[in-house]
Design a protein around this motif. Structure first.
Motif, PDB file in Angstrom:
ATOM      1  N   LYS A 193       0.826  -1.211   0.000  1.00 49.56           N
ATOM      2  CA  LYS A 193       0.000   0.000   0.000  1.00 49.56           C
ATOM      3  C   LYS A 193       0.858   1.259   0.000  1.00 49.56           C
ATOM      4  CE  LYS A 193      -3.834  -2.104   2.595  1.00 49.56           C
ATOM      5  NZ  LYS A 193      -4.614  -2.042   3.868  1.00 49.56           N
ATOM      6  N   TRP A 194       1.971   1.205   0.716  1.00 49.53           N
ATOM      7  CA  TRP A 194       2.889   2.344   0.787  1.00 49.53           C
ATOM      8  C   TRP A 194       4.250   1.854   1.268  1.00 49.53           C
ATOM      9  CZ3 TRP A 194       4.344   3.605   5.957  1.00 49.53           C
ATOM     10  CH2 TRP A 194       3.511   3.105   6.961  1.00 49.53           C
ATOM     11  N   ASN A 195       5.261   2.709   1.164  1.00 50.52           N
ATOM     12  CA  ASN A 195       6.608   2.343   1.567  1.00 50.52           C
ATOM     13  C   ASN A 195       6.990   2.998   2.885  1.00 50.52           C
ATOM     14  OD1 ASN A 195       7.174   0.726  -0.689  1.00 50.52           O
ATOM     15  ND2 ASN A 195       7.721   2.526  -1.912  1.00 50.52           N
ATOM     16  N   GLY A 196       7.710   2.260   3.694  1.00 47.81           N
ATOM     17  CA  GLY A 196       8.187   2.781   4.968  1.00 47.81           C
ATOM     18  C   GLY A 196       9.680   2.553   5.111  1.00 47.81           C
ATOM     19  N   VAL A 226      10.925  -0.761   3.161  1.00 50.58           N
ATOM     20  CA  VAL A 226      10.074  -1.943   3.041  1.00 50.58           C
ATOM     21  C   VAL A 226       8.696  -1.528   2.528  1.00 50.58           C
ATOM     22  CG1 VAL A 226      11.261  -3.200   4.874  1.00 50.58           C
ATOM     23  CG2 VAL A 226       9.295  -1.764   5.447  1.00 50.58           C
ATOM     24  N   GLY A 227       8.005  -2.454   1.923  1.00 54.01           N
ATOM     25  CA  GLY A 227       6.624  -2.217   1.507  1.00 54.01           C
ATOM     26  C   GLY A 227       5.660  -2.579   2.619  1.00 54.01           C
ATOM     27  N   ILE A 243       4.809  -6.712   6.124  1.00 54.77           N
ATOM     28  CA  ILE A 243       5.692  -6.051   5.167  1.00 54.77           C
ATOM     29  C   ILE A 243       6.114  -6.999   4.046  1.00 54.77           C
ATOM     30  CG2 ILE A 243       6.576  -4.514   6.959  1.00 54.77           C
ATOM     31  CD1 ILE A 243       9.245  -6.233   6.723  1.00 54.77           C
ATOM     32  N   LEU A 244       6.589  -6.395   2.968  1.00 56.30           N
ATOM     33  CA  LEU A 244       7.210  -7.125   1.863  1.00 56.30           C
ATOM     34  C   LEU A 244       8.612  -6.580   1.674  1.00 56.30           C
ATOM     35  CD1 LEU A 244       6.920  -9.145  -0.517  1.00 56.30           C
ATOM     36  CD2 LEU A 244       6.172  -7.193  -1.921  1.00 56.30           C
ATOM     37  N   TYR A 245       9.602  -7.492   1.690  1.00 56.38           N
ATOM     38  CA  TYR A 245      10.999  -7.079   1.516  1.00 56.38           C
ATOM     39  C   TYR A 245      11.714  -8.133   0.679  1.00 56.38           C
ATOM     40  CZ  TYR A 245      15.872  -5.966   2.565  1.00 56.38           C
ATOM     41  OH  TYR A 245      17.216  -5.657   2.461  1.00 56.38           O
ATOM     42  N   ASN A 246      12.255  -7.710  -0.463  1.00 55.46           N
ATOM     43  CA  ASN A 246      12.963  -8.621  -1.362  1.00 55.46           C
ATOM     44  C   ASN A 246      12.145  -9.886  -1.680  1.00 55.46           C
ATOM     45  OD1 ASN A 246      15.125  -6.948  -1.654  1.00 55.46           O
ATOM     46  ND2 ASN A 246      16.470  -8.042  -0.239  1.00 55.46           N
TER      47      ASN A 246
END
Length: 402
Positions: A193-196, A226-227, A243-246
Protein backbone atom coordinates in the motif's frame (compact mmCIF):
# COMPACT_ATOMS: atom_id res chain seq x y z
CA UNK A 1 -20.01 -12.22 36.93
CA UNK A 2 -19.39 -8.57 36.06
CA UNK A 3 -19.99 -5.17 37.66
CA UNK A 4 -22.10 -3.26 35.14
CA UNK A 5 -23.26 0.38 35.24
CA UNK A 6 -25.59 0.75 32.28
CA UNK A 7 -28.78 2.85 32.64
CA UNK A 8 -30.97 4.78 35.06
CA UNK A 9 -34.18 3.57 36.70
CA UNK A 10 -36.11 4.43 33.54
CA UNK A 11 -33.78 2.53 31.23
CA UNK A 12 -32.37 5.84 29.99
CA UNK A 13 -28.98 7.54 30.11
CA UNK A 14 -29.98 10.70 31.98
CA UNK A 15 -32.82 12.39 33.79
CA UNK A 16 -33.39 9.98 36.65
CA UNK A 17 -33.13 10.52 40.40
CA UNK A 18 -29.78 10.33 42.17
CA UNK A 19 -28.83 6.93 43.54
CA UNK A 20 -29.79 3.45 42.36
CA UNK A 21 -33.59 3.38 42.49
CA UNK A 22 -34.00 -0.17 41.25
CA UNK A 23 -30.81 -1.97 42.23
CA UNK A 24 -30.03 -2.44 38.53
CA UNK A 25 -28.52 0.92 37.57
CA UNK A 26 -25.13 -0.32 38.76
CA UNK A 27 -25.43 -4.04 39.33
CA UNK A 28 -23.63 -7.37 39.51
CA UNK A 29 -24.82 -9.52 36.65
CA UNK A 30 -23.77 -12.45 34.52
CA UNK A 31 -21.20 -11.92 31.77
CA UNK A 32 -22.79 -11.12 28.42
CA UNK A 33 -21.61 -10.38 24.90
CA UNK A 34 -21.98 -6.62 24.43
CA UNK A 35 -19.99 -7.34 22.10
CA UNK A 36 -16.58 -6.60 23.63
CA UNK A 37 -13.60 -5.77 21.44
CA UNK A 38 -10.87 -5.35 24.09
CA UNK A 39 -10.00 -6.63 27.53
CA UNK A 40 -7.77 -4.36 29.63
CA UNK A 41 -5.71 -6.33 32.14
CA UNK A 42 -3.35 -4.98 34.77
CA UNK A 43 -0.32 -7.26 35.27
CA UNK A 44 -0.38 -6.87 39.09
CA UNK A 45 -2.85 -9.24 40.76
CA UNK A 46 -3.16 -6.85 43.74
CA UNK A 47 -4.30 -4.07 41.42
CA UNK A 48 -6.80 -6.33 39.68
CA UNK A 49 -8.23 -7.53 42.97
CA UNK A 50 -8.56 -3.97 44.29
CA UNK A 51 -10.36 -2.86 41.11
CA UNK A 52 -12.73 -5.82 41.30
CA UNK A 53 -13.42 -5.31 45.00
CA UNK A 54 -14.20 -1.63 44.48
CA UNK A 55 -16.40 -2.35 41.45
CA UNK A 56 -18.29 -4.96 43.44
CA UNK A 57 -18.76 -2.58 46.37
CA UNK A 58 -20.04 0.16 44.05
CA UNK A 59 -22.61 -2.19 42.53
CA UNK A 60 -23.83 -3.21 45.99
CA UNK A 61 -24.19 0.37 47.29
CA UNK A 62 -27.59 1.60 46.10
CA UNK A 63 -26.65 5.18 46.85
CA UNK A 64 -24.63 5.03 43.63
CA UNK A 65 -26.75 5.21 40.48
CA UNK A 66 -26.46 6.00 36.78
CA UNK A 67 -26.81 9.38 35.05
CA UNK A 68 -24.54 10.72 32.31
CA UNK A 69 -25.34 14.32 33.20
CA UNK A 70 -24.08 13.85 36.78
CA UNK A 71 -21.44 11.23 35.99
CA UNK A 72 -18.63 12.83 38.01
CA UNK A 73 -20.45 13.00 41.35
CA UNK A 74 -19.43 9.39 42.08
CA UNK A 75 -15.76 10.39 41.96
CA UNK A 76 -16.32 13.35 44.27
CA UNK A 77 -17.98 11.16 46.89
CA UNK A 78 -15.51 8.32 46.36
CA UNK A 79 -12.64 10.72 47.01
CA UNK A 80 -14.39 11.96 50.18
CA UNK A 81 -14.98 8.37 51.39
CA UNK A 82 -11.42 7.05 51.60
CA UNK A 83 -11.74 5.79 48.00
CA UNK A 84 -14.06 3.04 49.24
CA UNK A 85 -17.44 2.83 47.44
CA UNK A 86 -18.91 1.00 50.43
CA UNK A 87 -18.31 4.09 52.59
CA UNK A 88 -20.30 6.48 50.35
CA UNK A 89 -23.34 7.75 52.28
CA UNK A 90 -24.68 10.41 49.89
CA UNK A 91 -26.61 9.71 46.70
CA UNK A 92 -24.46 10.16 43.61
CA UNK A 93 -24.20 9.12 39.97
CA UNK A 94 -21.77 7.64 37.48
CA UNK A 95 -21.92 6.14 34.03
CA UNK A 96 -19.99 3.16 32.72
CA UNK A 97 -16.75 4.96 31.80
CA UNK A 98 -16.61 7.51 34.62
CA UNK A 99 -17.31 4.71 37.09
CA UNK A 100 -14.47 2.54 35.82
CA UNK A 101 -12.07 5.49 35.56
CA UNK A 102 -12.89 6.61 39.11
CA UNK A 103 -12.37 3.10 40.48
CA UNK A 104 -9.02 2.70 38.71
CA UNK A 105 -7.91 6.11 39.94
CA UNK A 106 -9.17 5.34 43.45
CA UNK A 107 -7.32 2.03 43.42
CA UNK A 108 -4.20 4.04 42.66
CA UNK A 109 -4.65 6.07 45.83
CA UNK A 110 -5.38 3.00 47.94
CA UNK A 111 -2.32 1.16 46.59
CA UNK A 112 -0.12 4.26 46.21
CA UNK A 113 0.33 3.57 42.50
CA UNK A 114 1.27 6.79 40.70
CA UNK A 115 0.31 5.54 37.21
CA UNK A 116 -3.20 4.64 38.34
CA UNK A 117 -3.55 7.94 40.22
CA UNK A 118 -2.85 9.69 36.93
CA UNK A 119 -5.86 8.19 35.12
CA UNK A 120 -8.33 10.95 34.27
CA UNK A 121 -11.87 10.64 35.59
CA UNK A 122 -12.92 12.37 32.37
CA UNK A 123 -12.06 9.32 30.27
CA UNK A 124 -14.84 7.96 28.10
CA UNK A 125 -15.19 4.70 26.19
CA UNK A 126 -13.56 6.18 23.11
CA UNK A 127 -10.23 6.94 24.81
CA UNK A 128 -10.20 4.60 27.82
CA UNK A 129 -8.04 2.01 26.08
CA UNK A 130 -4.98 4.26 25.51
CA UNK A 131 -5.46 5.88 28.92
CA UNK A 132 -5.33 2.56 30.75
CA UNK A 133 -2.56 1.26 28.53
CA UNK A 134 -0.50 4.28 29.56
CA UNK A 135 -1.25 3.40 33.19
CA UNK A 136 0.25 -0.06 32.77
CA UNK A 137 -2.65 -2.19 31.55
CA UNK A 138 -2.17 -4.80 28.83
CA UNK A 139 -4.64 -4.65 25.94
CA UNK A 140 -5.98 -8.07 24.94
CA UNK A 141 -7.93 -8.55 21.73
CA UNK A 142 -7.73 -12.27 20.94
CA UNK A 143 -11.20 -13.73 20.46
CA UNK A 144 -10.94 -16.08 23.44
CA UNK A 145 -10.99 -13.07 25.80
CA UNK A 146 -13.94 -11.41 24.08
CA UNK A 147 -16.45 -14.15 23.35
CA UNK A 148 -16.80 -15.85 26.75
CA UNK A 149 -15.77 -15.32 30.39
CA UNK A 150 -13.65 -18.50 30.40
CA UNK A 151 -10.25 -16.82 30.01
CA UNK A 152 -10.95 -13.70 32.09
CA UNK A 153 -9.29 -12.83 35.39
CA UNK A 154 -10.93 -11.08 38.31
CA UNK A 155 -10.36 -7.37 37.79
CA UNK A 156 -10.17 -7.47 33.98
CA UNK A 157 -11.94 -4.55 32.33
CA UNK A 158 -14.23 -5.33 29.38
CA UNK A 159 -14.43 -2.65 26.70
CA UNK A 160 -16.72 -2.15 23.73
CA UNK A 161 -14.87 0.87 22.42
CA UNK A 162 -17.00 3.94 21.95
CA UNK A 163 -20.00 2.29 23.60
CA UNK A 164 -19.62 0.53 26.96
CA UNK A 165 -17.22 -0.72 29.62
CA UNK A 166 -17.63 -3.04 32.62
CA UNK A 167 -15.48 -4.85 35.20
CA UNK A 168 -15.09 -8.61 35.44
CA UNK A 169 -15.45 -10.01 38.98
CA UNK A 170 -14.77 -13.74 38.65
CA UNK A 171 -11.86 -15.71 37.24
CA UNK A 172 -12.80 -17.93 34.31
CA UNK A 173 -12.45 -21.69 34.26
CA UNK A 174 -9.68 -21.61 31.63
CA UNK A 175 -7.81 -18.52 32.84
CA UNK A 176 -4.22 -19.09 33.77
CA UNK A 177 -3.16 -15.51 34.33
CA UNK A 178 -1.23 -15.28 31.08
CA UNK A 179 -1.74 -12.61 28.45
CA UNK A 180 0.71 -14.06 25.96
CA UNK A 181 0.20 -16.23 22.91
CA UNK A 182 -0.29 -15.74 19.21
CA UNK A 183 -3.05 -13.57 17.88
CA UNK A 184 -5.63 -15.61 16.00
CA UNK A 185 -4.46 -15.60 12.43
CA UNK A 186 -6.23 -14.29 9.39
CA UNK A 187 -5.01 -13.54 5.91
CA UNK A 188 -3.50 -10.04 5.77
CA UNK A 189 -3.38 -8.15 2.51
CA UNK A 190 -0.18 -9.06 0.61
CA UNK A 191 -0.05 -6.12 -1.82
CA UNK A 192 2.06 -3.06 -1.00
CA UNK A 193 0.00 0.00 0.00
CA UNK A 194 2.89 2.34 0.79
CA UNK A 195 6.61 2.34 1.57
CA UNK A 196 8.19 2.78 4.97
CA UNK A 197 11.75 3.23 6.21
CA UNK A 198 13.08 1.24 9.18
CA UNK A 199 14.06 3.62 12.00
CA UNK A 200 16.23 1.17 14.01
CA UNK A 201 17.56 -2.37 13.67
CA UNK A 202 14.32 -4.34 13.52
CA UNK A 203 13.35 -7.98 13.96
CA UNK A 204 10.93 -9.48 11.43
CA UNK A 205 8.62 -12.18 12.78
CA UNK A 206 6.30 -14.81 11.36
CA UNK A 207 3.28 -13.23 13.08
CA UNK A 208 2.57 -10.06 15.05
CA UNK A 209 3.98 -10.11 18.58
CA UNK A 210 7.40 -10.51 20.17
CA UNK A 211 6.65 -14.11 21.20
CA UNK A 212 6.61 -15.34 17.60
CA UNK A 213 9.50 -16.86 15.62
CA UNK A 214 11.88 -14.75 13.54
CA UNK A 215 11.83 -14.80 9.75
CA UNK A 216 14.90 -15.95 7.81
CA UNK A 217 15.66 -12.38 6.60
CA UNK A 218 15.53 -10.86 10.09
CA UNK A 219 16.78 -8.40 11.27
CA UNK A 220 16.44 -5.39 8.98
CA UNK A 221 19.08 -2.69 9.17
CA UNK A 222 18.33 0.92 10.03
CA UNK A 223 17.28 2.81 6.89
CA UNK A 224 15.93 -0.23 5.02
CA UNK A 225 12.92 0.59 2.84
CA UNK A 226 10.07 -1.94 3.04
CA UNK A 227 6.62 -2.22 1.51
CA UNK A 228 3.73 -1.94 3.96
CA UNK A 229 0.93 -4.30 2.99
CA UNK A 230 -1.37 -4.36 6.00
CA UNK A 231 -1.72 -3.56 9.72
CA UNK A 232 -2.64 -6.19 12.32
CA UNK A 233 -2.76 -6.31 16.11
CA UNK A 234 -0.39 -8.20 18.36
CA UNK A 235 -1.96 -10.03 21.34
CA UNK A 236 -1.35 -6.98 23.56
CA UNK A 237 -3.18 -4.69 21.11
CA UNK A 238 -0.10 -2.97 19.65
CA UNK A 239 -0.10 -2.39 15.87
CA UNK A 240 2.28 -4.40 13.67
CA UNK A 241 2.89 -4.04 9.94
CA UNK A 242 2.78 -6.91 7.45
CA UNK A 243 5.69 -6.05 5.17
CA UNK A 244 7.21 -7.13 1.86
CA UNK A 245 11.00 -7.08 1.52
CA UNK A 246 12.96 -8.62 -1.36
CA UNK A 247 9.99 -10.79 -2.29
CA UNK A 248 9.41 -12.08 1.26
CA UNK A 249 6.69 -11.21 3.78
CA UNK A 250 6.88 -10.83 7.56
CA UNK A 251 5.63 -8.82 10.53
CA UNK A 252 7.35 -5.89 12.26
CA UNK A 253 6.38 -3.52 15.07
CA UNK A 254 4.77 -0.39 13.62
CA UNK A 255 6.66 1.74 16.17
CA UNK A 256 9.91 1.36 14.22
CA UNK A 257 8.81 2.05 10.65
CA UNK A 258 8.27 5.58 9.39
CA UNK A 259 6.31 6.51 6.30
CA UNK A 260 8.39 7.69 3.37
CA UNK A 261 7.75 11.37 2.61
CA UNK A 262 5.64 12.46 -0.33
CA UNK A 263 3.19 9.56 -0.24
CA UNK A 264 -0.55 10.16 -0.42
CA UNK A 265 -1.78 7.59 2.07
CA UNK A 266 -4.15 7.87 4.97
CA UNK A 267 -2.86 9.75 8.00
CA UNK A 268 -3.14 7.80 11.27
CA UNK A 269 -3.87 10.93 13.35
CA UNK A 270 -6.65 12.00 10.99
CA UNK A 271 -8.05 8.47 11.09
CA UNK A 272 -8.11 8.59 14.89
CA UNK A 273 -9.86 11.96 14.71
CA UNK A 274 -12.44 10.50 12.34
CA UNK A 275 -13.14 7.73 14.85
CA UNK A 276 -13.53 10.28 17.65
CA UNK A 277 -15.85 12.55 15.67
CA UNK A 278 -18.05 9.57 14.80
CA UNK A 279 -18.35 8.74 18.50
CA UNK A 280 -18.79 12.36 19.63
CA UNK A 281 -21.52 13.55 17.28
CA UNK A 282 -22.53 10.55 15.18
CA UNK A 283 -20.83 12.03 12.11
CA UNK A 284 -20.99 8.71 10.27
CA UNK A 285 -17.93 9.32 8.09
CA UNK A 286 -15.51 6.77 6.66
CA UNK A 287 -12.35 6.27 8.74
CA UNK A 288 -9.71 6.48 6.01
CA UNK A 289 -7.19 9.00 7.32
CA UNK A 290 -7.91 11.43 4.47
CA UNK A 291 -9.07 14.99 5.12
CA UNK A 292 -11.76 15.20 2.46
CA UNK A 293 -14.98 17.19 2.34
CA UNK A 294 -16.89 14.73 4.56
CA UNK A 295 -14.17 15.03 7.23
CA UNK A 296 -14.23 18.84 7.06
CA UNK A 297 -18.01 18.80 7.41
CA UNK A 298 -17.74 16.41 10.37
CA UNK A 299 -15.42 18.88 12.11
CA UNK A 300 -18.03 21.61 11.76
CA UNK A 301 -20.67 19.23 13.07
CA UNK A 302 -18.50 18.53 16.14
CA UNK A 303 -18.34 22.25 16.93
CA UNK A 304 -22.10 22.66 16.45
CA UNK A 305 -22.71 19.68 18.75
CA UNK A 306 -20.34 21.09 21.39
CA UNK A 307 -22.00 24.54 21.30
CA UNK A 308 -25.40 22.92 21.75
CA UNK A 309 -24.10 21.04 24.80
CA UNK A 310 -22.14 23.92 26.35
CA UNK A 311 -24.16 26.97 25.36
CA UNK A 312 -27.64 25.56 24.55
CA UNK A 313 -27.15 27.15 21.13
CA UNK A 314 -30.05 25.33 19.47
CA UNK A 315 -28.08 24.73 16.28
CA UNK A 316 -28.95 22.23 13.59
CA UNK A 317 -26.00 19.84 13.59
CA UNK A 318 -25.70 19.61 9.82
CA UNK A 319 -22.01 20.36 9.26
CA UNK A 320 -22.84 23.54 7.36
CA UNK A 321 -21.33 26.74 8.75
CA UNK A 322 -23.89 29.51 8.51
CA UNK A 323 -24.80 32.76 10.25
CA UNK A 324 -26.41 31.08 13.28
CA UNK A 325 -23.38 28.87 13.91
CA UNK A 326 -21.05 31.86 13.52
CA UNK A 327 -23.11 33.92 15.97
CA UNK A 328 -23.06 31.09 18.53
CA UNK A 329 -19.26 30.89 18.38
CA UNK A 330 -18.68 34.65 18.52
CA UNK A 331 -17.00 35.71 21.76
CA UNK A 332 -16.27 32.20 23.00
CA UNK A 333 -12.85 30.69 23.62
CA UNK A 334 -11.26 27.86 25.60
CA UNK A 335 -8.01 27.79 27.56
CA UNK A 336 -5.97 25.63 29.90
CA UNK A 337 -7.80 24.39 32.99
CA UNK A 338 -11.27 24.45 31.45
CA UNK A 339 -13.53 21.42 31.09
CA UNK A 340 -16.24 21.62 28.43
CA UNK A 341 -17.41 20.01 25.22
CA UNK A 342 -15.87 22.82 23.16
CA UNK A 343 -12.52 21.46 24.32
CA UNK A 344 -13.57 18.07 22.95
CA UNK A 345 -14.43 19.72 19.63
CA UNK A 346 -11.06 21.50 19.58
CA UNK A 347 -9.19 18.25 20.23
CA UNK A 348 -11.10 16.54 17.43
CA UNK A 349 -10.49 19.44 15.02
CA UNK A 350 -6.75 19.27 15.59
CA UNK A 351 -6.73 15.53 14.92
CA UNK A 352 -8.84 15.94 11.78
CA UNK A 353 -6.11 18.33 10.59
CA UNK A 354 -3.37 15.81 11.42
CA UNK A 355 -2.14 17.30 14.70
CA UNK A 356 -1.61 15.25 17.86
CA UNK A 357 -2.93 17.06 20.92
CA UNK A 358 -2.70 14.60 23.82
CA UNK A 359 -5.97 12.70 23.36
CA UNK A 360 -9.71 13.33 23.32
CA UNK A 361 -12.06 13.40 26.31
CA UNK A 362 -15.78 14.12 26.57
CA UNK A 363 -16.22 16.64 28.02
CA UNK A 364 -12.71 17.75 27.14
CA UNK A 365 -10.12 18.77 29.70
CA UNK A 366 -7.82 21.53 28.42
CA UNK A 367 -4.42 20.30 29.57
CA UNK A 368 -0.76 20.93 28.82
CA UNK A 369 -0.72 18.79 25.67
CA UNK A 370 -3.56 20.71 24.05
CA UNK A 371 -2.07 24.05 25.12
CA UNK A 372 1.21 23.11 23.44
CA UNK A 373 -0.62 22.18 20.23
CA UNK A 374 -2.60 25.45 20.22
CA UNK A 375 0.61 27.45 20.76
CA UNK A 376 2.40 25.59 17.97
CA UNK A 377 -0.51 26.03 15.56
CA UNK A 378 -0.86 29.76 16.19
CA UNK A 379 2.87 30.19 15.75
CA UNK A 380 2.76 28.44 12.36
CA UNK A 381 -0.05 30.77 11.34
CA UNK A 382 1.96 33.84 12.35
CA UNK A 383 -0.62 34.83 14.96
CA UNK A 384 -0.02 36.10 18.49
CA UNK A 385 1.34 33.06 20.28
CA UNK A 386 -0.58 31.96 23.39
CA UNK A 387 -2.42 28.87 24.57
CA UNK A 388 -5.95 30.24 24.18
CA UNK A 389 -8.14 28.94 21.35
CA UNK A 390 -10.68 31.51 20.24
CA UNK A 391 -12.88 32.14 17.23
CA UNK A 392 -9.99 32.43 14.77
CA UNK A 393 -8.47 29.11 15.81
CA UNK A 394 -11.76 27.27 15.49
CA UNK A 395 -12.57 28.82 12.11
CA UNK A 396 -9.12 28.02 10.76
CA UNK A 397 -9.27 24.40 11.88
CA UNK A 398 -12.76 24.02 10.41
CA UNK A 399 -11.58 25.54 7.13
CA UNK A 400 -14.26 28.25 7.04
CA UNK A 401 -13.98 32.02 6.75
CA UNK A 402 -15.11 34.56 9.34
Amino acid sequence: MISNCGHDENGRYSGGAAGDQTGTEWEIRSWYSRPWNYVLRHPDAKVRDMIASMAEAAAKNNLIGYDQNDRYTFWEHLKASNYDPAQITIKCEADCSSGVAAIVKGAGYRLNNAALKGVSIYCYTGNLRPALKSAGFTVLSASKYLTSPDYLLRGDILLYEGHHVATNLTTGSKAGGSDSGSQSSGTPNSSVKWNGRVAATLNVRKWAGTGNALCSFSPLATGTVVGICDTVQAPNGDPWYYILYNGKHGFVSADYVKQESGQTVGNAVIAAGQTHVNHFCNAGITVDGVRGEDTKKAGIKAVQHAMNLDYNAGLEEDGIWGEKSAAALDGHYVKKGETQYMVTALEILFMLNGYECGGVESPGVFGAGLEETVTMYKGKKGWTVNGTAGKGTFLSLMGVSA
